[in-house]
Design an enzyme around this catalytic site. Structure first.
Site, mmCIF file in Angstrom:
data_model
loop_
_atom_site.group_PDB
_atom_site.id
_atom_site.type_symbol
_atom_site.label_atom_id
_atom_site.label_comp_id
_atom_site.label_asym_id
_atom_site.label_seq_id
_atom_site.Cartn_x
_atom_site.Cartn_y
_atom_site.Cartn_z
ATOM 1 N N ASP A 169 16.748 -76.100 -39.799
ATOM 2 C CA ASP A 169 16.854 -74.677 -39.824
ATOM 3 C C ASP A 169 16.477 -74.104 -38.413
ATOM 4 O O ASP A 169 15.728 -74.652 -37.817
ATOM 5 C CB ASP A 169 15.819 -73.956 -40.853
ATOM 6 N N ALA A 226 27.606 -72.154 -49.413
ATOM 7 C CA ALA A 226 27.105 -70.648 -48.767
ATOM 8 C C ALA A 226 28.307 -69.683 -48.355
ATOM 9 O O ALA A 226 28.606 -68.778 -49.398
ATOM 10 C CB ALA A 226 26.556 -71.323 -47.417
ATOM 11 N N ARG A 227 28.717 -69.945 -47.189
ATOM 12 C CA ARG A 227 30.007 -68.979 -47.043
ATOM 13 C C ARG A 227 31.022 -69.961 -46.321
ATOM 14 O O ARG A 227 30.799 -70.982 -45.481
ATOM 15 C CB ARG A 227 29.558 -67.919 -45.855
ATOM 16 N N ASP A 251 32.490 -74.434 -52.685
ATOM 17 C CA ASP A 251 32.442 -73.452 -53.619
ATOM 18 C C ASP A 251 33.078 -72.188 -52.901
ATOM 19 O O ASP A 251 33.472 -71.157 -53.594
ATOM 20 C CB ASP A 251 31.153 -73.064 -54.211
ATOM 21 N N GLU A 256 38.666 -66.852 -47.287
ATOM 22 C CA GLU A 256 38.259 -65.543 -47.950
ATOM 23 C C GLU A 256 37.720 -64.502 -46.877
ATOM 24 O O GLU A 256 37.070 -64.796 -46.229
ATOM 25 C CB GLU A 256 36.844 -65.959 -48.836
ATOM 26 N N HIS A 287 33.877 -69.815 -55.868
ATOM 27 C CA HIS A 287 32.823 -68.901 -55.221
ATOM 28 C C HIS A 287 32.089 -68.423 -56.602
ATOM 29 O O HIS A 287 31.698 -67.200 -56.761
ATOM 30 C CB HIS A 287 33.557 -67.488 -54.486
ATOM 31 N N GLY A 290 26.601 -68.953 -57.505
ATOM 32 C CA GLY A 290 25.578 -68.190 -58.037
ATOM 33 C C GLY A 290 25.942 -66.919 -59.140
ATOM 34 O O GLY A 290 25.264 -66.292 -59.383
#
Length: 312
Positions: A169, A226-227, A251, A256, A287, A290
């Site tokens: 991170d 994530a993205r 995912d 997108e 996607h 979540g």
């Protein structure tokens, strides 16, 4: 306060805002331009991903006190300008972190055990035991990139396995008893699995590219819940073809335009996407990491709690 809802969400959001004495207005069909013409009438805005909240929009929102984004990130909001305008921003990563952790683990186990491939083959009448021999997660090193709400949730789900968990991170000191924080060199040296749990920022867009992939000391598995824009798809495909990437669970996709977008890119089928669709070592979901029954309610509740804590 008057609140404008421009995306449909769990009914608990409007219900609890009403109980707090807020006046709720819903407009799920007007264009961004039409919303701009009346946003000055509202103290709060609740949105998911229908359009971008940019400087022009915020300049017209002269009475806006908060924006509640019912999702994990704030990438569709000009956060710097919103803060300059003293608009409180509330996202809800706490609401779907458990769902993302479970989905990520499910993708990993499915890839390791070729569940998706075997399922499709049996439906076609093919019974291939040797071709679907799996591998075990125990003994592997799992590298988590981005150790916030989502990364920590995935690490929690891995606790029942005999694995080493390391995390990387840009913020120091985020490691804990579930994941040891390391530098990028150790991550690329040791990881058998890489799982992305980062927000979409200037630093993360395109971060998984050819240089990043080739920097790993051994072939690895890639998971992205994530993205989509964090992964350069053509470089991912090159890595899959060369064997440097053993398989991928995605995912989200680079194509997108915004979260949950399903547009003409799918119909046009970019060449790298055509490969991903056919690859037996790639697992794709739309996607939804979540996007569970439980997280639907938790996301809404998180926004209510944050607004209540700041304005009541």
């Amino acid at each position: 306060m008057k609140i404008l809802h421009v995306d449909a969400n769990h009914p608990t959001l409007i219900q609890q805002f009403s109980e707090l004495g807020f006046e709720n207005h819903e407009d799920y069909s007007a264009s961004k331009e039409e919303i701009e013409q009346k946003i000055h009438l509202y103290d709060g805005l609740v949105i998911r991903s229908r359009f971008t909240i940019d400087k022009q929009f915020l300049d017209k929102a002269t009475n806006l006190k908060f924006i509640g984004r019912v999702g994990a990130g704030l990438e569709n909001i000009d956060t710097a300008y919103a803060k300059e305008k003293e608009v409180f921003l509330a996202a809800a990563p706490e609401g779907n972190r458990n769902a993302v952790g479970e989905h990520t683990l499910g993708m990993l186990l499915s890839l390791f055990n070729k569940l998706n491939k075997a399922h499709k083959e049996i439906r076609k009448g093919k019974w291939d035991r040797e071709g679907n021999r799996g591998i075990e997660l125990d003994g592997k090193t799992v590298g988590i990139i981005g150790y916030g709400n989502m990364g920590k949730a995935f690490a929690q789900k891995l606790q029942g396995f005999d694995v080493e968990i390391i995390c990387y991170d840009i913020i120091g000191g985020v490691g804990d008893d579930k994941a040891r924080q390391v530098g990028i060199l150790e991550l690329q040296q040791k990881a058998d699995v890489i799982s992305l749990h980062v927000p979409q920022t200037e630093l993360t867009i395109g971060m998984v590219n050819q240089e990043f992939i080739n920097g790993f000391q051994k072939p690895f598995w890639l998971l992205n819940t994530a993205r989509g824009k964090c992964v350069v798809t053509k470089d991912l495909v090159a890595g899959l073809k060369s064997g440097q990437i053993l398989g991928a669970g995605l995912d989200v996709l680079e194509y997108e335009k915004k979260s949950f977008d399903f547009d003409d890119w799918f119909l046009n089928k970019p060449k790298p996407f055509k490969y991903l669709r056919k690859a037996k070592n790639v697992l794709l979901t739309p996607h939804v990491a979540g996007w569970t029954v439980e997280s639907h309610q938790k996301l809404a509740q998180t926004i209510v709690d944050k607004v209540k804590a700041n304005f009541c």
